[in-house]
Design a protein around this motif. Structure first.
Motif, PDB file in Angstrom:
ATOM      1  N   UNK A   1     -43.311 102.010  78.480  1.00  0.00           N
ATOM      2  CA  UNK A   1     -43.172 102.529  77.122  1.00  0.00           C
ATOM      3  C   UNK A   1     -41.989 103.480  76.997  1.00  0.00           C
ATOM      4  N   UNK A   2     -41.362 103.452  75.841  1.00  0.00           N
ATOM      5  CA  UNK A   2     -40.323 104.437  75.533  1.00  0.00           C
ATOM      6  C   UNK A   2     -40.995 105.755  75.151  1.00  0.00           C
ATOM      7  N   UNK A   3     -40.214 106.814  75.034  1.00  0.00           N
ATOM      8  CA  UNK A   3     -40.772 108.103  74.633  1.00  0.00           C
ATOM      9  C   UNK A   3     -41.421 108.012  73.253  1.00  0.00           C
ATOM     10  N   UNK A   4     -40.759 107.283  72.338  1.00  0.00           N
ATOM     11  CA  UNK A   4     -41.307 107.144  70.985  1.00  0.00           C
ATOM     12  C   UNK A   4     -42.621 106.364  71.004  1.00  0.00           C
ATOM     13  N   UNK A   5     -42.684 105.315  71.826  1.00  0.00           N
ATOM     14  CA  UNK A   5     -43.923 104.538  71.928  1.00  0.00           C
ATOM     15  C   UNK A   5     -45.042 105.366  72.544  1.00  0.00           C
ATOM     16  N   UNK A   6     -44.700 106.185  73.544  1.00  0.00           N
ATOM     17  CA  UNK A   6     -45.704 107.040  74.172  1.00  0.00           C
ATOM     18  C   UNK A   6     -46.295 108.015  73.148  1.00  0.00           C
ATOM     19  N   UNK A   7     -45.455 108.574  72.290  1.00  0.00           N
ATOM     20  CA  UNK A   7     -45.936 109.484  71.248  1.00  0.00           C
ATOM     21  C   UNK A   7     -46.838 108.746  70.260  1.00  0.00           C
ATOM     22  N   UNK A   8     -46.462 107.523  69.902  1.00  0.00           N
ATOM     23  CA  UNK A   8     -47.273 106.734  68.969  1.00  0.00           C
ATOM     24  C   UNK A   8     -48.630 106.403  69.586  1.00  0.00           C
ATOM     25  N   UNK A   9     -48.643 106.104  70.872  1.00  0.00           N
ATOM     26  CA  UNK A   9     -49.899 105.802  71.579  1.00  0.00           C
ATOM     27  C   UNK A   9     -50.812 107.016  71.591  1.00  0.00           C
ATOM     28  N   UNK A  10     -50.256 108.182  71.867  1.00  0.00           N
ATOM     29  CA  UNK A  10     -51.063 109.410  71.896  1.00  0.00           C
ATOM     30  C   UNK A  10     -51.642 109.715  70.521  1.00  0.00           C
ATOM     31  N   UNK A  11     -50.842 109.511  69.484  1.00  0.00           N
ATOM     32  CA  UNK A  11     -51.326 109.754  68.117  1.00  0.00           C
ATOM     33  C   UNK A  11     -52.448 108.776  67.774  1.00  0.00           C
ATOM     34  N   UNK A  12     -52.295 107.540  68.189  1.00  0.00           N
ATOM     35  CA  UNK A  12     -53.332 106.524  67.954  1.00  0.00           C
ATOM     36  C   UNK A  12     -54.632 106.899  68.659  1.00  0.00           C
ATOM     37  N   UNK A  13     -54.530 107.336  69.912  1.00  0.00           N
ATOM     38  CA  UNK A  13     -55.723 107.725  70.667  1.00  0.00           C
ATOM     39  C   UNK A  13     -56.401 108.935  70.038  1.00  0.00           C
ATOM     40  N   UNK A  14     -55.605 109.871  69.513  1.00  0.00           N
ATOM     41  CA  UNK A  14     -56.175 111.046  68.836  1.00  0.00           C
ATOM     42  C   UNK A  14     -56.960 110.637  67.589  1.00  0.00           C
ATOM     43  N   UNK A  15     -56.423 109.681  66.843  1.00  0.00           N
ATOM     44  CA  UNK A  15     -57.074 109.244  65.602  1.00  0.00           C
ATOM     45  C   UNK A  15     -58.346 108.433  65.860  1.00  0.00           C
ATOM     46  N   UNK A  16     -58.382 107.761  66.996  1.00  0.00           N
ATOM     47  CA  UNK A  16     -59.508 106.870  67.270  1.00  0.00           C
ATOM     48  C   UNK A  16     -60.391 107.317  68.413  1.00  0.00           C
ATOM     49  N   UNK A  17     -59.952 107.036  69.633  1.00  0.00           N
ATOM     50  CA  UNK A  17     -60.783 107.264  70.814  1.00  0.00           C
ATOM     51  C   UNK A  17     -61.276 108.707  70.906  1.00  0.00           C
ATOM     52  N   UNK A  18     -60.367 109.663  70.814  1.00  0.00           N
ATOM     53  CA  UNK A  18     -60.762 111.063  71.018  1.00  0.00           C
ATOM     54  C   UNK A  18     -61.468 111.657  69.796  1.00  0.00           C
ATOM     55  N   UNK A  19     -61.190 111.128  68.634  1.00  0.00           N
ATOM     56  CA  UNK A  19     -61.893 111.605  67.439  1.00  0.00           C
ATOM     57  C   UNK A  19     -63.378 111.278  67.504  1.00  0.00           C
ATOM     58  N   UNK A  20     -63.695 110.142  68.118  1.00  0.00           N
ATOM     59  CA  UNK A  20     -65.106 109.721  68.197  1.00  0.00           C
ATOM     60  C   UNK A  20     -65.681 109.913  69.607  1.00  0.00           C
ATOM     61  N   UNK A  21     -65.005 110.689  70.417  1.00  0.00           N
ATOM     62  CA  UNK A  21     -65.431 110.837  71.821  1.00  0.00           C
ATOM     63  C   UNK A  21     -66.780 111.545  71.894  1.00  0.00           C
TER      64      UNK A  21
END
Length: 230
Positions: free
Chosen positions: A210-230
């Motif tokens: 992943x590029x740096x931009x993709x890594x940031x997008x992945x982290x934001x996605x995980x925050x909105x989904x996986x970790x929000x409902x953890x």
């Protein structure tokens, strides 16, 4: 002695090469010196192996691997290396790149070419080892993987990137929820490490899927989904 001093090199590769060179030099100087130096080398090899056994992450793997090789070269018995070999195998497994592991290029080709939600979920279930016979939990996991796949599509990930991301999320769920019931912070630590290892080109310790931009997008996605409902 010069032979024993050379053993203490802080650099893994020169450490190993100097030790092997020293052993050959001892043999050339006759039996008695060789026996004395071999005993000293064995002691130092044991000490080096013990120090390397504190290995905990990818940066420690090479030092542990070299310590095992050196210990074998100086004649330590296999039973003395069992714990070190087991630790090395565990670290290598935990640290291996996740690209194209659960889903091969062919799998990704079929998945990315799927024309319906049902077709995509069926492909994902097969690749992730899920079956409808496993009940409601399998259905929930199938949806989890499907939404992760939709994210890869929205980001325009290629086959390798999408495969890596899907495996990262599978590993995160399996480790943090199914196996160990981690706290959210522990799960975040694992996730952050996985993304870091797959967004830096420092082989063999990390591979930049992943590029740096993709890594940031992945982290934001995980925050909105996986970790929000953890």
């Amino acid at each position: 002695s010069r032979t024993c001093d050379s053993f203490l090199s802080p650099h893994p590769h020169s450490f190993r090469h100097r030790l092997l060179d020293a052993a050959l030099l001892d043999m050339a100087h006759g039996a008695s010196p060789a026996r004395r130096d071999a005993s000293e080398l064995e002691k130092r090899a044991r000490r080096q192996l013990k120090e390397a056994m504190v290995a905990r992450d990818s940066e420690d793997i090479e030092a542990l691997r070299v310590a095992i090789e050196v210990a074998r070269e100086v004649g330590l018995e296999e039973r003395d290396l069992l714990r070190a070999r087991a630790l090395l195998a565990k670290l290598e497994e935990q640290d291996r790149p996740m690209a194209l592991t659960d889903l091969s290029r062919d799998d990704m080709g079929r998945l990315q070419a799927s024309e319906s939600r049902e077709e995509a979920i069926s492909e994902l279930m097969g690749c992730m080892g899920l079956s409808l016979h496993d009940g409601f939990q399998a259905e929930v996991l199938a949806e989890f993987h499907y939404h992760n796949f939709l994210f890869t599509q929205s980001q325009g990930f290629n086959a390798e990137q999408a495969s890596t991301f899907l495996s990262v999320m599978k590993h995160l769920h399996l480790t943090a929820i199914e196996r160990q019931r981690m706290t959210q912070q522990e799960a975040r630590d694992i996730f952050e490490d996985l993304i870091r290892r797959h967004s830096q080109q420092l082989p063999p310790f990390s591979i930049a899927a992943f590029s740096d931009e993709q890594a940031l997008a992945i982290k934001a996605y995980a925050d909105r989904g996986f970790f929000r409902h953890f």
